[in-house]
Write a protein that holds these residues in place. Structure first.
Motif, PDB file in Angstrom:
ATOM      1  N   GLN A  37      42.681  45.806  32.802  1.00 58.69           N
ATOM      2  CA  GLN A  37      41.175  45.652  33.029  1.00 58.69           C
ATOM      3  C   GLN A  37      40.429  44.780  32.048  1.00 58.69           C
ATOM      4  OE1 GLN A  37      39.400  49.411  33.389  1.00 58.69           O
ATOM      5  NE2 GLN A  37      37.163  48.583  33.770  1.00 58.69           N
ATOM      6  N   ILE A  38      39.718  43.484  32.641  1.00 61.34           N
ATOM      7  CA  ILE A  38      39.186  42.498  31.941  1.00 61.34           C
ATOM      8  C   ILE A  38      37.507  42.653  32.231  1.00 61.34           C
ATOM      9  CG2 ILE A  38      41.198  41.119  32.026  1.00 61.34           C
ATOM     10  CD1 ILE A  38      39.841  39.491  34.135  1.00 61.34           C
ATOM     11  N   GLY A  39      36.589  41.895  31.411  1.00 58.45           N
ATOM     12  CA  GLY A  39      35.272  41.949  31.496  1.00 58.45           C
ATOM     13  C   GLY A  39      34.894  40.661  32.227  1.00 58.45           C
ATOM     14  N   GLU A  70      36.836  37.083  33.500  1.00 59.69           N
ATOM     15  CA  GLU A  70      36.750  36.840  34.913  1.00 59.69           C
ATOM     16  C   GLU A  70      36.388  35.483  35.177  1.00 59.69           C
ATOM     17  OE1 GLU A  70      35.338  38.575  39.446  1.00 59.69           O
ATOM     18  OE2 GLU A  70      34.262  38.966  37.505  1.00 59.69           O
ATOM     19  N   ALA A  71      35.190  35.010  34.820  1.00 55.28           N
ATOM     20  CA  ALA A  71      34.763  33.664  34.813  1.00 55.28           C
ATOM     21  C   ALA A  71      35.392  32.573  34.114  1.00 55.28           C
ATOM     22  CB  ALA A  71      33.422  33.665  34.121  1.00 55.28           C
ATOM     23  N   LYS A  72      36.270  33.034  32.954  1.00 59.29           N
ATOM     24  CA  LYS A  72      37.175  32.177  32.402  1.00 59.29           C
ATOM     25  C   LYS A  72      38.313  31.915  33.144  1.00 59.29           C
ATOM     26  CE  LYS A  72      39.952  31.612  27.961  1.00 59.29           C
ATOM     27  NZ  LYS A  72      39.185  30.404  27.391  1.00 59.29           N
ATOM     28  N   MET A  73      38.763  32.873  33.988  1.00 57.78           N
ATOM     29  CA  MET A  73      40.098  32.717  34.784  1.00 57.78           C
ATOM     30  C   MET A  73      39.662  31.903  36.210  1.00 57.78           C
ATOM     31  SD  MET A  73      42.173  36.352  34.516  1.00 57.78           S
ATOM     32  CE  MET A  73      42.888  36.929  33.036  1.00 57.78           C
ATOM     33  N   LEU A  74      38.579  32.328  36.757  1.00 59.40           N
ATOM     34  CA  LEU A  74      38.243  31.915  38.050  1.00 59.40           C
ATOM     35  C   LEU A  74      37.757  30.361  37.856  1.00 59.40           C
ATOM     36  CD1 LEU A  74      36.946  34.954  39.986  1.00 59.40           C
ATOM     37  CD2 LEU A  74      39.271  34.067  39.934  1.00 59.40           C
ATOM     38  N   GLY A  75      37.109  30.197  36.968  1.00 57.29           N
ATOM     39  CA  GLY A  75      36.218  29.057  36.598  1.00 57.29           C
ATOM     40  C   GLY A  75      35.131  28.758  37.428  1.00 57.29           C
ATOM     41  N   ALA A  78      44.691  50.223  50.371  1.00 61.25           N
ATOM     42  CA  ALA A  78      45.266  51.464  50.944  1.00 61.25           C
ATOM     43  C   ALA A  78      45.022  52.747  49.869  1.00 61.25           C
ATOM     44  CB  ALA A  78      46.577  51.122  50.925  1.00 61.25           C
ATOM     45  N   HIS A  79      45.206  52.569  48.638  1.00 57.72           N
ATOM     46  CA  HIS A  79      44.958  53.464  47.707  1.00 57.72           C
ATOM     47  C   HIS A  79      43.429  53.889  47.592  1.00 57.72           C
ATOM     48  CE1 HIS A  79      48.955  54.299  46.223  1.00 57.72           C
ATOM     49  NE2 HIS A  79      49.134  53.032  46.577  1.00 57.72           N
ATOM     50  N   GLY A  80      42.560  52.982  47.868  1.00 60.41           N
ATOM     51  CA  GLY A  80      40.860  53.205  48.073  1.00 60.41           C
ATOM     52  C   GLY A  80      40.279  53.266  46.594  1.00 60.41           C
ATOM     53  N   LEU A  81      41.007  52.340  45.846  1.00 60.62           N
ATOM     54  CA  LEU A  81      40.815  52.129  44.474  1.00 60.62           C
ATOM     55  C   LEU A  81      39.440  51.274  44.382  1.00 60.62           C
ATOM     56  CD1 LEU A  81      44.030  51.818  42.589  1.00 60.62           C
ATOM     57  CD2 LEU A  81      42.600  54.066  42.852  1.00 60.62           C
ATOM     58  N   GLU A  82      38.280  51.818  43.510  1.00 59.04           N
ATOM     59  CA  GLU A  82      37.066  50.923  43.264  1.00 59.04           C
ATOM     60  C   GLU A  82      37.593  50.094  42.074  1.00 59.04           C
ATOM     61  OE1 GLU A  82      34.176  50.747  44.818  1.00 59.04           O
ATOM     62  OE2 GLU A  82      35.081  52.431  46.338  1.00 59.04           O
ATOM     63  N   MET A  83      38.126  48.830  42.538  1.00 61.19           N
ATOM     64  CA  MET A  83      38.457  47.863  41.379  1.00 61.19           C
ATOM     65  C   MET A  83      38.624  46.483  42.192  1.00 61.19           C
ATOM     66  SD  MET A  83      42.486  49.156  41.121  1.00 61.19           S
ATOM     67  CE  MET A  83      43.152  47.762  39.939  1.00 61.19           C
ATOM     68  N   LYS A  84      38.430  45.342  41.521  1.00 62.29           N
ATOM     69  CA  LYS A  84      38.185  44.075  42.075  1.00 62.29           C
ATOM     70  C   LYS A  84      39.577  43.300  41.437  1.00 62.29           C
ATOM     71  CE  LYS A  84      35.524  39.918  42.207  1.00 62.29           C
ATOM     72  NZ  LYS A  84      34.414  39.010  41.586  1.00 62.29           N
ATOM     73  N   LEU A  85      40.459  42.782  42.256  1.00 59.62           N
ATOM     74  CA  LEU A  85      41.473  42.043  41.700  1.00 59.62           C
ATOM     75  C   LEU A  85      41.165  40.557  41.398  1.00 59.62           C
ATOM     76  CD1 LEU A  85      44.644  42.557  41.184  1.00 59.62           C
ATOM     77  CD2 LEU A  85      45.184  41.749  43.454  1.00 59.62           C
ATOM     78  N   VAL A  86      41.473  40.318  40.337  1.00 62.08           N
ATOM     79  CA  VAL A  86      40.995  38.677  39.939  1.00 62.08           C
ATOM     80  C   VAL A  86      42.078  37.667  39.965  1.00 62.08           C
ATOM     81  CG1 VAL A  86      39.876  37.211  37.912  1.00 62.08           C
ATOM     82  CG2 VAL A  86      38.981  39.728  38.523  1.00 62.08           C
ATOM     83  N   ASP A  87      43.448  38.218  39.205  1.00 58.48           N
ATOM     84  CA  ASP A  87      44.419  37.234  39.127  1.00 58.48           C
ATOM     85  C   ASP A  87      45.582  37.974  38.774  1.00 58.48           C
ATOM     86  OD1 ASP A  87      45.641  34.798  39.040  1.00 58.48           O
ATOM     87  OD2 ASP A  87      45.054  34.334  37.194  1.00 58.48           O
ATOM     88  N   ALA A  88      46.944  37.163  39.130  1.00 63.28           N
ATOM     89  CA  ALA A  88      48.152  37.982  38.791  1.00 63.28           C
ATOM     90  C   ALA A  88      48.911  36.729  38.031  1.00 63.28           C
ATOM     91  CB  ALA A  88      48.946  38.402  40.082  1.00 63.28           C
ATOM     92  N   GLU A  89      50.060  37.162  37.174  1.00 62.40           N
ATOM     93  CA  GLU A  89      51.043  36.063  36.717  1.00 62.40           C
ATOM     94  C   GLU A  89      52.326  36.735  36.203  1.00 62.40           C
ATOM     95  OE1 GLU A  89      50.107  34.517  32.978  1.00 62.40           O
ATOM     96  OE2 GLU A  89      48.896  36.058  32.263  1.00 62.40           O
ATOM     97  N   TYR A  90      53.480  36.015  36.587  1.00 57.47           N
ATOM     98  CA  TYR A  90      54.657  36.496  35.964  1.00 57.47           C
ATOM     99  C   TYR A  90      54.856  35.829  34.655  1.00 57.47           C
ATOM    100  CZ  TYR A  90      56.581  38.267  40.641  1.00 57.47           C
ATOM    101  OH  TYR A  90      56.833  39.131  41.431  1.00 57.47           O
ATOM    102  N   TYR A 133      45.281  41.133  36.818  1.00 55.18           N
ATOM    103  CA  TYR A 133      44.052  41.300  36.005  1.00 55.18           C
ATOM    104  C   TYR A 133      42.903  41.961  37.098  1.00 55.18           C
ATOM    105  CZ  TYR A 133      46.440  38.402  32.588  1.00 55.18           C
ATOM    106  OH  TYR A 133      47.323  38.006  31.814  1.00 55.18           O
ATOM    107  N   PHE A 134      41.980  43.019  36.552  1.00 51.80           N
ATOM    108  CA  PHE A 134      41.258  43.309  37.429  1.00 51.80           C
ATOM    109  C   PHE A 134      39.828  43.712  36.785  1.00 51.80           C
ATOM    110  CE2 PHE A 134      43.063  47.110  36.019  1.00 51.80           C
ATOM    111  CZ  PHE A 134      42.044  48.022  35.992  1.00 51.80           C
TER     112      PHE A 134
END
Length: 280
Positions: free
Chosen positions: A145-147, A151-156, A95-107, A117-118
């Motif tokens: 923002q992560i590298g 991202e690979a570490k989080m997603l596996g 909706a905000h048109g941002l150039e970012m890729k969301l990877v994960d979220a945590e509480y 994390y993006f």
């Protein structure tokens, strides 16, 4: 000496030391501790032990309690809520048109904060997004923002070797990896052959490098002349992992494979002569 336990908050995350206090805590127990992010739930990977003060970051925080069944239920509820929050945040990003890729979220355990994390190619102005998310979730919002390695570490995933990624299965920290390590291990310098899923040099080049360096220290160099059980010759190839070498014998093109124990180099022969008091 300080009495500590080692706690991880993610499966292959960094290990943090905490003071167990009077609690009887063993490896694989779950504990509730206070961190800079707030109250957190973690798993004990190092049982009670004593370490020097220079090995920990002081002041050492104490374990609040050993986790209960109710705490485990809270963690599961937080994970379900984080998955729902991930979908909502993706909609808001579009909706905000941002150039970012969301990877994960945590509480955090106490629901005091939700972290998104993006990845992005450059800096992203997400101030309006944060305000929008805060109005939806009614809690503190952090966008981190992560590298690509994170991202690979989080997603596996599965690496080129066919095994689960090292970073997502057991590596706690990333260490610098250089192309020199690939050269020392006699690997092809084709980027496709020595890069992981993240597109960076494979982490195994680093943690396997010590074995190769030790083998190179023990074995003679390529081109060095050695004496084998079948005669004298020149080293033409090294097998660093098995600590073997191929030698081209003098006066022929015959190649023989030798172990370290089956050869004698010029330097070792000189040392042997000096030790016995004979010189030639």
């Amino acid at each position: 000496m300080l009495k500590v336990i080692g706690v991880r908050f993610k499966e292959a995350g960094k290990i943090y030391y905490f003071d167990p206090g009077e609690w009887r805590i063993e490896r694989n127990d779950a504990v509730i501790v206070e961190t800079v992010r707030g109250i957190e739930y973690g798993n004990v990977v190092l049982g009670i032990r004593h370490v020097r003060e220079d090995e920990v970051v002081l002041p050492l925080k104490k374990v609040l309690r050993v986790a209960t069944e109710e705490d485990v239920k809270t963690v599961e509820d937080n994970r379900r809520a984080a998955r729902e929050a991930l979908g909502i945040c993706e909609e808001k990003i579009r909706a905000h048109g941002l150039e970012m890729k969301l990877v994960d979220a945590e509480y955090t355990f106490d629901r005091n904060k939700i972290i998104f994390y993006f990845t992005a190619d450059g800096r992203v102005d997400f101030r309006e997004l944060v305000r929008d998310l805060a109005s939806v979730f009614r809690t503190r919002i952090e966008l981190r923002q992560i590298g690509v390695r994170d991202e690979a570490k989080m997603l596996g995933g599965i690496g080129p070797c066919g095994r689960i990624l090292c970073c997502s299965s057991f590596l706690g920290d990333f260490e610098p990896v250089s192309i020199k390590m690939a050269k020392d291990q006699n690997l092809s310098l084709n980027p496709a052959k020595i890069s992981g899923l993240c597109g960076r040099l494979m982490c195994c080049l680093k943690f396997e490098n010590d074995v190769y360096e030790e083998s190179k220290r023990l074995l003679p160099d390529v081109g060095e002349r050695v004496l084998t059980t079948r005669g004298e010759g020149r080293v033409v190839l090294l097998n660093l992992l098995e600590r073997k070498l191929q030698v081209e014998l003098n006066g022929s093109r015959t190649l023989v494979e030798c172990t370290l124990e089956e050869i004698q180099t010029d330097s070792s022969r000189d040392h042997s002569r000096q030790a016995s008091g004979t010189f030639q």
